[in-house]
Design a protein around this motif. Structure first.
Motif, PDB file in Angstrom:
ATOM      1  N   HIS A   1      47.797  47.557  38.567  1.00 31.28           N
ATOM      2  CA  HIS A   1      46.621  48.330  38.161  1.00 31.28           C
ATOM      3  C   HIS A   1      45.640  47.450  37.389  1.00 31.28           C
ATOM      4  O   HIS A   1      44.421  47.561  37.558  1.00 31.28           O
ATOM      5  CB  HIS A   1      47.029  49.534  37.323  1.00 31.28           C
ATOM      6  N   ARG A   2      46.158  46.568  36.547  1.00 34.27           N
ATOM      7  CA  ARG A   2      45.302  45.660  35.782  1.00 34.27           C
ATOM      8  C   ARG A   2      44.523  44.744  36.732  1.00 34.27           C
ATOM      9  O   ARG A   2      43.337  44.487  36.534  1.00 34.27           O
ATOM     10  CB  ARG A   2      46.148  44.838  34.809  1.00 34.27           C
ATOM     11  N   GLY A   3      45.179  44.248  37.774  1.00 34.39           N
ATOM     12  CA  GLY A   3      44.506  43.387  38.748  1.00 34.39           C
ATOM     13  C   GLY A   3      43.374  44.114  39.461  1.00 34.39           C
ATOM     14  O   GLY A   3      42.294  43.543  39.679  1.00 34.39           O
ATOM     15  N   ILE A   4      43.604  45.364  39.803  1.00 29.83           N
ATOM     16  CA  ILE A   4      42.563  46.182  40.450  1.00 29.83           C
ATOM     17  C   ILE A   4      41.394  46.375  39.485  1.00 29.83           C
ATOM     18  O   ILE A   4      40.227  46.165  39.849  1.00 29.83           O
ATOM     19  CB  ILE A   4      43.139  47.546  40.895  1.00 29.83           C
ATOM     20  N   LEU A   5      41.707  46.758  38.270  1.00 34.00           N
ATOM     21  CA  LEU A   5      40.673  46.983  37.264  1.00 34.00           C
ATOM     22  C   LEU A   5      39.886  45.714  36.958  1.00 34.00           C
ATOM     23  O   LEU A   5      38.660  45.749  36.837  1.00 34.00           O
ATOM     24  CB  LEU A   5      41.333  47.491  35.981  1.00 34.00           C
ATOM     25  N   ASP A   6      40.578  44.590  36.821  1.00 31.54           N
ATOM     26  CA  ASP A   6      39.907  43.322  36.539  1.00 31.54           C
ATOM     27  C   ASP A   6      38.933  42.954  37.647  1.00 31.54           C
ATOM     28  O   ASP A   6      37.831  42.471  37.374  1.00 31.54           O
ATOM     29  CB  ASP A   6      40.926  42.200  36.342  1.00 31.54           C
ATOM     30  N   ALA A   7      39.333  43.167  38.897  1.00 32.93           N
ATOM     31  CA  ALA A   7      38.452  42.855  40.024  1.00 32.93           C
ATOM     32  C   ALA A   7      37.212  43.745  40.012  1.00 32.93           C
ATOM     33  O   ALA A   7      36.094  43.277  40.254  1.00 32.93           O
ATOM     34  CB  ALA A   7      39.208  43.005  41.343  1.00 32.93           C
TER      35      ALA A   7
ATOM     36  N   ASP B   1      33.848  42.185  41.801  1.00 30.76           N
ATOM     37  CA  ASP B   1      34.346  41.521  43.010  1.00 30.76           C
ATOM     38  C   ASP B   1      34.990  42.554  43.936  1.00 30.76           C
ATOM     39  O   ASP B   1      36.191  42.797  43.872  1.00 30.76           O
ATOM     40  CB  ASP B   1      35.366  40.446  42.616  1.00 30.76           C
ATOM     41  N   PRO B   2      34.182  43.192  44.789  1.00 30.05           N
ATOM     42  CA  PRO B   2      34.726  44.262  45.621  1.00 30.05           C
ATOM     43  C   PRO B   2      35.790  43.793  46.611  1.00 30.05           C
ATOM     44  O   PRO B   2      36.742  44.520  46.873  1.00 30.05           O
ATOM     45  CB  PRO B   2      33.503  44.824  46.347  1.00 30.05           C
ATOM     46  N   GLN B   3      35.654  42.579  47.120  1.00 31.47           N
ATOM     47  CA  GLN B   3      36.673  42.087  48.064  1.00 31.47           C
ATOM     48  C   GLN B   3      38.024  41.928  47.370  1.00 31.47           C
ATOM     49  O   GLN B   3      39.066  42.297  47.924  1.00 31.47           O
ATOM     50  CB  GLN B   3      36.254  40.743  48.703  1.00 31.47           C
ATOM     51  N   GLU B   4      38.007  41.406  46.156  1.00 30.77           N
ATOM     52  CA  GLU B   4      39.260  41.252  45.413  1.00 30.77           C
ATOM     53  C   GLU B   4      39.823  42.609  45.015  1.00 30.77           C
ATOM     54  O   GLU B   4      41.040  42.818  45.039  1.00 30.77           O
ATOM     55  CB  GLU B   4      39.056  40.378  44.184  1.00 30.77           C
ATOM     56  N   ALA B   5      38.954  43.543  44.664  1.00 29.68           N
ATOM     57  CA  ALA B   5      39.413  44.887  44.312  1.00 29.68           C
ATOM     58  C   ALA B   5      40.098  45.550  45.506  1.00 29.68           C
ATOM     59  O   ALA B   5      41.167  46.158  45.358  1.00 29.68           O
ATOM     60  CB  ALA B   5      38.241  45.743  43.817  1.00 29.68           C
ATOM     61  N   VAL B   6      39.498  45.417  46.674  1.00 26.85           N
ATOM     62  CA  VAL B   6      40.089  45.987  47.893  1.00 26.85           C
ATOM     63  C   VAL B   6      41.420  45.311  48.191  1.00 26.85           C
ATOM     64  O   VAL B   6      42.417  45.978  48.507  1.00 26.85           O
ATOM     65  CB  VAL B   6      39.116  45.863  49.094  1.00 26.85           C
TER      66      VAL B   6
END
Length: 53
Positions: free
Chosen positions: A19-25, A30-35
């Motif tokens: 979840h932290r990785g999603i939030l950080d992106a 950085d939408p590509q990293e979030a996806v």
């Protein structure tokens, strides 16, 4: 079901990390990293769910 998933192989700390990785992106704009982070998290959750039932 949620509590069973949190007790799985990866456990609660892995869920928090994902979840932290999603939030950080998202915060970094950085939408590509979030996806990618969300897709990885959903894949891991699916694997855990499969192992639980």
């Amino acid at each position: 079901m949620r509590s069973a998933l949190l007790q799985c192989v990866r456990g609660q700390q892995a869920t928090i990390t994902a979840h932290r990785g999603i939030l950080d992106a998202i915060a970094a704009g950085d939408p590509q990293e979030a996806v990618a982070a969300m897709a990885a998290h959903l894949s891991e959750t699916g694997e855990d769910l499969g192992a639980t039932i």
